[in-house]
Design a protein around this motif. Sequence first.
Motif, PDB file in Angstrom:
ATOM      1  N   UNK A 169      20.461 -18.502  39.288  1.00  0.00           N
ATOM      2  CA  UNK A 169      20.442 -18.368  40.728  1.00  0.00           C
ATOM      3  C   UNK A 169      18.953 -17.772  41.371  1.00  0.00           C
ATOM      4  N   UNK A 170      18.084 -18.049  40.607  1.00  0.00           N
ATOM      5  CA  UNK A 170      16.870 -17.634  41.013  1.00  0.00           C
ATOM      6  C   UNK A 170      16.026 -18.457  41.996  1.00  0.00           C
ATOM      7  N   UNK A 171      16.628 -19.498  42.473  1.00  0.00           N
ATOM      8  CA  UNK A 171      16.484 -20.501  43.506  1.00  0.00           C
ATOM      9  C   UNK A 171      15.162 -21.595  43.087  1.00  0.00           C
ATOM     10  N   UNK A 172      15.508 -22.103  41.720  1.00  0.00           N
ATOM     11  CA  UNK A 172      14.622 -23.110  41.203  1.00  0.00           C
ATOM     12  C   UNK A 172      15.203 -24.440  41.608  1.00  0.00           C
ATOM     13  N   UNK A 173      14.444 -25.278  42.163  1.00  0.00           N
ATOM     14  CA  UNK A 173      14.726 -26.740  42.839  1.00  0.00           C
ATOM     15  C   UNK A 173      14.075 -27.729  41.825  1.00  0.00           C
ATOM     16  N   UNK A 174      14.544 -28.897  42.042  1.00  0.00           N
ATOM     17  CA  UNK A 174      14.117 -29.907  41.130  1.00  0.00           C
ATOM     18  C   UNK A 174      12.639 -30.168  41.548  1.00  0.00           C
ATOM     19  N   UNK A 175      12.021 -30.127  42.456  1.00  0.00           N
ATOM     20  CA  UNK A 175      10.718 -30.015  42.716  1.00  0.00           C
ATOM     21  C   UNK A 175       9.913 -29.165  42.034  1.00  0.00           C
ATOM     22  N   UNK A 176      10.521 -27.928  41.918  1.00  0.00           N
ATOM     23  CA  UNK A 176       9.567 -27.035  41.359  1.00  0.00           C
ATOM     24  C   UNK A 176       9.708 -27.148  39.677  1.00  0.00           C
ATOM     25  N   UNK A 177      10.715 -27.700  39.001  1.00  0.00           N
ATOM     26  CA  UNK A 177      10.913 -27.931  37.800  1.00  0.00           C
ATOM     27  C   UNK A 177       9.734 -29.113  37.450  1.00  0.00           C
ATOM     28  N   UNK A 178       9.974 -30.065  38.218  1.00  0.00           N
ATOM     29  CA  UNK A 178       8.933 -31.293  38.107  1.00  0.00           C
ATOM     30  C   UNK A 178       7.437 -30.841  38.141  1.00  0.00           C
ATOM     31  N   UNK A 179       7.194 -29.968  39.128  1.00  0.00           N
ATOM     32  CA  UNK A 179       5.810 -29.732  39.193  1.00  0.00           C
ATOM     33  C   UNK A 179       5.462 -28.921  37.969  1.00  0.00           C
ATOM     34  N   UNK A 180       6.382 -27.842  37.480  1.00  0.00           N
ATOM     35  CA  UNK A 180       6.097 -27.278  36.280  1.00  0.00           C
ATOM     36  C   UNK A 180       5.567 -28.027  35.032  1.00  0.00           C
ATOM     37  N   UNK A 181       6.456 -29.038  34.727  1.00  0.00           N
ATOM     38  CA  UNK A 181       6.157 -29.672  33.909  1.00  0.00           C
ATOM     39  C   UNK A 181       4.763 -30.813  33.852  1.00  0.00           C
ATOM     40  N   UNK A 182       4.627 -30.947  34.973  1.00  0.00           N
ATOM     41  CA  UNK A 182       3.164 -31.683  35.307  1.00  0.00           C
ATOM     42  C   UNK A 182       2.020 -30.650  35.018  1.00  0.00           C
ATOM     43  N   UNK A 183       2.247 -29.413  35.423  1.00  0.00           N
ATOM     44  CA  UNK A 183       1.230 -28.736  35.050  1.00  0.00           C
ATOM     45  C   UNK A 183       1.081 -28.240  33.614  1.00  0.00           C
ATOM     46  N   UNK A 184       2.122 -28.270  33.030  1.00  0.00           N
ATOM     47  CA  UNK A 184       2.480 -28.024  31.428  1.00  0.00           C
ATOM     48  C   UNK A 184       1.719 -29.220  30.745  1.00  0.00           C
ATOM     49  N   UNK A 185       1.969 -30.521  31.273  1.00  0.00           N
ATOM     50  CA  UNK A 185       1.448 -31.613  30.376  1.00  0.00           C
ATOM     51  C   UNK A 185      -0.027 -31.649  30.548  1.00  0.00           C
ATOM     52  N   UNK A 186      -0.549 -31.057  31.780  1.00  0.00           N
ATOM     53  CA  UNK A 186      -2.205 -31.056  31.631  1.00  0.00           C
ATOM     54  C   UNK A 186      -2.670 -30.043  30.941  1.00  0.00           C
ATOM     55  N   UNK A 187      -1.935 -28.998  30.723  1.00  0.00           N
ATOM     56  CA  UNK A 187      -2.308 -27.862  30.110  1.00  0.00           C
ATOM     57  C   UNK A 187      -2.356 -27.865  28.453  1.00  0.00           C
ATOM     58  N   UNK A 188      -1.574 -28.758  27.966  1.00  0.00           N
ATOM     59  CA  UNK A 188      -1.555 -28.993  26.508  1.00  0.00           C
ATOM     60  C   UNK A 188      -2.046 -30.130  26.207  1.00  0.00           C
ATOM     61  N   UNK A 189      -2.913 -31.158  27.282  1.00  0.00           N
ATOM     62  CA  UNK A 189      -3.503 -32.342  26.752  1.00  0.00           C
ATOM     63  C   UNK A 189      -4.411 -32.026  25.691  1.00  0.00           C
ATOM     64  N   UNK A 190      -4.568 -33.187  24.822  1.00  0.00           N
ATOM     65  CA  UNK A 190      -5.361 -32.887  23.561  1.00  0.00           C
ATOM     66  C   UNK A 190      -5.378 -31.605  22.566  1.00  0.00           C
ATOM     67  N   UNK A 191      -4.142 -31.027  23.062  1.00  0.00           N
ATOM     68  CA  UNK A 191      -3.932 -29.983  22.060  1.00  0.00           C
ATOM     69  C   UNK A 191      -2.895 -30.360  20.766  1.00  0.00           C
ATOM     70  N   UNK A 192      -3.608 -30.219  19.640  1.00  0.00           N
ATOM     71  CA  UNK A 192      -2.674 -30.783  18.364  1.00  0.00           C
ATOM     72  C   UNK A 192      -1.173 -29.817  18.563  1.00  0.00           C
ATOM     73  N   UNK A 193      -0.239 -30.567  18.003  1.00  0.00           N
ATOM     74  CA  UNK A 193       1.108 -30.155  18.033  1.00  0.00           C
ATOM     75  C   UNK A 193       1.208 -28.849  17.300  1.00  0.00           C
ATOM     76  N   UNK A 194       0.430 -28.665  16.168  1.00  0.00           N
ATOM     77  CA  UNK A 194       0.839 -27.503  15.385  1.00  0.00           C
ATOM     78  C   UNK A 194       0.063 -26.025  16.101  1.00  0.00           C
ATOM     79  N   UNK A 195      -0.529 -26.560  17.168  1.00  0.00           N
ATOM     80  CA  UNK A 195      -1.198 -25.264  17.860  1.00  0.00           C
ATOM     81  C   UNK A 195      -0.433 -25.053  19.018  1.00  0.00           C
TER      82      UNK A 195
END
Length: 355
Positions: free
Chosen positions: A94-120
């Motif tokens: 009930x913390x107020x998460x919306x679909x747009x907020x979740x999408x934005x989170x994964x977009x930022x996550x994708x940028x953060x882990x770009x070119x990072x090897x899976x084992x790291x």
Amino acid sequence: MRFHGTHSLKYGRQPVLSDEQEDRIKTSLQLCAEWGFPLKSNDVRGVVQQYLNKLGVTERRFKDNLPGLDWFKSFMKRHPELTIKLAENTKRVRAGLSYEMIQEYFQHLEQSIANTPPFNIINYDETNFADDPGFVKVVTKRGAKHTHRTIDSSKSSTTVMFAIAADGILLPPYVVYKAKHSYEGWTQGGIEGSRYNRSVSGWFDSELFEDWFKSKIYGMSKHFQVDRAMQLFEEAQQKGLVLSTNTYNNLLRVVNFLKEGYDMRWNFILNLLTDMSNAGLRPNLGTLNSILHALSTMGGGRIAKENVLKTLREFKEIGIEPSLASWYYVLITYCKEHGPTPMKEYERNTETVDD
């Protein structure tokens, strides 16, 4: 005589933290509240205690560097942007998460882990296990109002840190017991590679978390997961974390897997030894054997032999004598090519140095 405005210090006794340091704490407290995880007064005092410990500062006005309630009240007065309120408990769903907020989170996550090897990329979480003996029915005298059962403890608490990398490798668990002292028997019969520690509360604190982070590098280098270990070693250096001597020893042993060519490997060994010196870590017999082991895998040429003798001499100067394992690695280096026996050459060079 005193003249108003002649110095920049505040009147009266000076605060423990500077204005800049307190502003950082204030900003962090506001962010925690915005994220839905506001801190209590005890939490704030604990943060300041850990911060002072990290700086190596001992504040005599605080007991064990832990600020008192008076300091907290004064801190709140100095920062009227902060206030004390009764928190309302809200479940995560009930913390107020919306679909747009979740999408934005994964977009930022994708940028953060770009070119990072899976084992790291490591996902970790701590879980607390409570061993509550509970209540049992026993036989006693009729009419007795209270029946007590004597046991070693009424309730114990154990926390385990689990972690898994994105490539599917499950890291060994890190176990924290609720106790002031640890005992050898607690570490027996566990999962291979597990690490054990203890705390008064049975939960993780900043020091235990830092030790867990370091132990990951230690375990990976020990089991030849060298690429992963090197990534974490570089990350630890960037964050200014001081690693243990055993961690450096294991990195020294696998230098052949980390660098190509003799010169790069030897320079890497020298750089690791310099890092240890800068961190105030004293080499031990394990450090000597790790270097000799690395040299024994780098060929039996003249330069390798010279570096073996140089290493033995320098470690002797700091009071570390070679063991049987040390001589084993020396023999491997010298037996790759015909030449003088290592013991005789070592004695000849040692006599020259002593003279």
